[in-house]
Design a protein around this motif. Sequence first.
Motif, PDB file in Angstrom:
ATOM      1  N   GLU A 116       9.055  -1.439  -0.765  1.00  0.00           N
ATOM      2  CA  GLU A 116       9.832  -0.628   0.172  1.00  0.00           C
ATOM      3  C   GLU A 116      10.193   0.704  -0.466  1.00  0.00           C
ATOM      4  N   TRP A 139       4.564   4.638   5.872  1.00  0.00           N
ATOM      5  CA  TRP A 139       4.492   4.076   4.528  1.00  0.00           C
ATOM      6  C   TRP A 139       3.381   3.046   4.370  1.00  0.00           C
ATOM      7  N   GLN A 140       3.292   2.080   5.274  1.00  0.00           N
ATOM      8  CA  GLN A 140       2.285   1.029   5.126  1.00  0.00           C
ATOM      9  C   GLN A 140       0.863   1.590   5.244  1.00  0.00           C
ATOM     10  N   ARG A 143       0.117   3.325   2.000  1.00  0.00           N
ATOM     11  CA  ARG A 143      -0.088   2.307   0.982  1.00  0.00           C
ATOM     12  C   ARG A 143      -1.502   1.708   1.097  1.00  0.00           C
ATOM     13  N   ARG A 144      -1.915   1.353   2.321  1.00  0.00           N
ATOM     14  CA  ARG A 144      -3.266   0.818   2.541  1.00  0.00           C
ATOM     15  C   ARG A 144      -4.326   1.828   2.112  1.00  0.00           C
TER      16      ARG A 144
END
Length: 175
Positions: A116, A139-140, A143-144
């Motif tokens: 997070e 964010w996700q 990140r991916r």
Amino acid sequence: DMLRARVTKLVRRGQFDWVLKPATGALGRGVLAMNRAKWKSGHWTPDRVADFADAFFTIPPIKRYEHRGVLIQGRYNLVEGCEYKVHVILGEPHAAEAWAQTSQFNMVVLHNYDGEPGCIPTDAPNCMVHHRALFDTHWQSIRRLAHQVSRLFGMPWFRLDVFVGDPQRGLMVNE
């Protein structure tokens, strides 16, 4: 010749909102941000754009391993968005700086071990609130993307620059 052909194709399609820039660190030198008004008032042509790009190749590289190149990409709407410069270590984003169109927001978003993000307070709280929400939204995906780039190129650490916030284009890798 490839650049001339690409610019000619863009102009024929009536597409004038693009950026031509060095593919390697030139510290902001060699950037041409184009729009329709600039194209007309500056009497630009595909040959003039190619000559502009060719001049970049005379700038000595900052690092020995750099190889000069240029890229052309559509302009990204940064009115509501920003560019994140994400520092990736072992495929995982660890920190990111948010940059707006006209100034740096002095916001650092740190990656915690639980995945997070968390913010360091800034001197521009309204900007921080907006950009924290924007960052949380993406964010996700960031990140991916960091994981994919790390695996694809086998890079243990790198900086990933991404644009976020344009309602039509969504998240887009800058460089």
